[in-house]
Design a protein around this motif. Structure first.
Motif, PDB file in Angstrom:
ATOM      1  N   VAL A 233     -38.090   9.760  26.690  1.00  0.00           N
ATOM      2  CA  VAL A 233     -37.494  10.968  26.137  1.00  0.00           C
ATOM      3  C   VAL A 233     -37.240  10.767  24.647  1.00  0.00           C
ATOM      4  N   LEU A 234     -37.479  11.813  23.863  1.00  0.00           N
ATOM      5  CA  LEU A 234     -37.173  11.823  22.431  1.00  0.00           C
ATOM      6  C   LEU A 234     -36.157  12.927  22.182  1.00  0.00           C
ATOM      7  N   PHE A 235     -35.182  12.636  21.317  1.00  0.00           N
ATOM      8  CA  PHE A 235     -34.168  13.636  20.959  1.00  0.00           C
ATOM      9  C   PHE A 235     -34.062  13.718  19.448  1.00  0.00           C
ATOM     10  N   ASN A 236     -34.152  14.934  18.907  1.00  0.00           N
ATOM     11  CA  ASN A 236     -34.095  15.114  17.453  1.00  0.00           C
ATOM     12  C   ASN A 236     -32.848  15.879  16.998  1.00  0.00           C
ATOM     13  N   GLY A 237     -31.866  15.965  17.879  1.00  0.00           N
ATOM     14  CA  GLY A 237     -30.626  16.648  17.537  1.00  0.00           C
ATOM     15  C   GLY A 237     -30.525  18.032  18.114  1.00  0.00           C
ATOM     16  N   SER A 238     -31.677  18.655  18.401  1.00  0.00           N
ATOM     17  CA  SER A 238     -31.650  20.000  18.979  1.00  0.00           C
ATOM     18  C   SER A 238     -32.565  20.144  20.185  1.00  0.00           C
ATOM     19  N   THR A 239     -33.562  19.274  20.268  1.00  0.00           N
ATOM     20  CA  THR A 239     -34.563  19.395  21.326  1.00  0.00           C
ATOM     21  C   THR A 239     -34.818  18.053  21.999  1.00  0.00           C
ATOM     22  N   TYR A 240     -34.893  18.078  23.338  1.00  0.00           N
ATOM     23  CA  TYR A 240     -35.331  16.910  24.100  1.00  0.00           C
ATOM     24  C   TYR A 240     -36.817  17.078  24.409  1.00  0.00           C
ATOM     25  N   ILE A 241     -37.584  16.019  24.181  1.00  0.00           N
ATOM     26  CA  ILE A 241     -38.989  16.012  24.574  1.00  0.00           C
ATOM     27  C   ILE A 241     -39.146  14.923  25.630  1.00  0.00           C
TER      28      ILE A 241
END
Length: 329
Positions: A233-241
């Motif tokens: 999982v990747l998190f950029n502060g607003s979206t989880y991928i």
């Protein structure tokens, strides 16, 4: 062309040609293995002439040191002098019948445990990204200081830093790792950790998504948490991928994390992504770009598990593209 810098210890890893526990009298084949140099070499396999790649270290005057210097310099640029009277770290990798892979290290007091700041600093000019792992600061007080000072310099020079925790229980305790990594985190633009490592060090009993949010440091940063069979999982502060895992036959998982990092970063480079954009708080990083990078990272990590060896098992760009076509067919 983007400039990639990394530094740390690389050892000669003797990979057992038999199944069972460590026995120096049995047969092993030598391989060059180090988390940072693995990432650098793997990166070169995918980026080609799109990146200028440097690995920085120190080596002892022994067969292992000469083998490392000769092997790595065939792939990337290196600054890894050999020092008379010093030794190079080595390890033995054994494969057990229960599927475990156990490493036995002989690295204490190695030449690479004394990497000075000046050796790193002279390569920072024009760097687009600096990559490091949690192994380097655990090796010695000298290396810890070099890591801390490098991070400060990168902050002053607006150079993004990526970090893979790479926790090694042979080097430090979970509490010691926690104390140091939490000092490093505010300087890291791309932070990657395995959920199992996070549980060992922080013991918060969180999901991969929850850990990704926990480690997030604010605008201009990304967090990635890998979770074995559950994917990444990747998190950029607003979206989880979220990227699901791949069903593969695991032969040797060693080096999979390094392959993941290389695949992720190399895809961003190939997509003409400029790492300095991470430091622009007003920049909206395209989700499609990050999704593709996470997918390729996942594929690289998985395919590396299907062969023995660290960098030798890393797939080429052609192999990655063929695998993606197979998945999408």
């Amino acid at each position: 062309m983007q400039k990639f810098i990394t530094f740390g210890e690389t050892m000669v890893q003797y990979n057992a040609e038999y199944t069972g526990k460590y026995d120096p009298c049995e047969k092993y084949f030598p391989d060059v293995a180090g988390a940072e140099s693995n990432v650098a070499i793997n990166l070169s396999k995918i980026t080609g002439d799109l990146a200028e790649i440097f690995w920085i270290s120190r080596l002892g005057q022994d067969p292992a040191g000469y083998l490392i210097q000769e092997t790595i310099s065939k792939h990337i640029k290196i600054d890894a002098p050999i020092y008379e009277g010093e030794k190079t770290g080595i390890s033995y990798l054994n494969h057990h019948e229960d599927g475990q892979h156990i490493k036995t290290y002989f690295r204490k007091g190695s030449a690479a445990s004394e990497i000075p700041l000046l050796q790193v600093k002279k390569h920072l000019d024009g760097a687009d990204i600096v990559h490091m792992t949690g192994i380097t600061p655990a090796l010695s007080k000298t290396n810890l200081k070099t890591v801390l000072d490098t991070l400060q310099l990168c902050k002053e020079l607006d150079i993004p830093v990526s970090m893979d925790v790479n926790y090694r229980d042979q080097l430090w305790t979970p509490s010691a790792a926690k104390d140091i990594i939490e000092k490093l985190l505010p300087y890291i633009a791309i932070f990657k950790v395995g959920r199992d490592e996070a549980e060992t060090i922080w013991q918060l009993e969180l999901s991969a998504n929850e850990y990704a949010a926990h480690f997030y440091q604010g605008p201009g940063t990304l967090t990635i948490v890998t979770d074995g069979k559950s994917g990444a999982v990747l998190f950029n502060g607003s979206t989880y991928i979220n990227e699901p895992s791949l069903e593969i036959e695991v032969i040797d998982p060693v080096g999979a994390g390094d392959a993941f990092v290389a695949g992720f970063l190399a895809t961003l480079i190939r997509q003409n992504f400029h790492f300095q954009d991470l430091l622009n708080k007003n920049s909206e990083i395209r989700i499609e770009t990050l999704s593709k990078a996470l997918r390729v990272g996942n594929i690289c990590g998985a395919l590396t598990c299907t062969k023995k060896g660290d960098t030798a098992a890393m797939p080429t760009l052609a192999e990655i593209e063929d695998f993606i076509k197979l998945l999408d067919s």
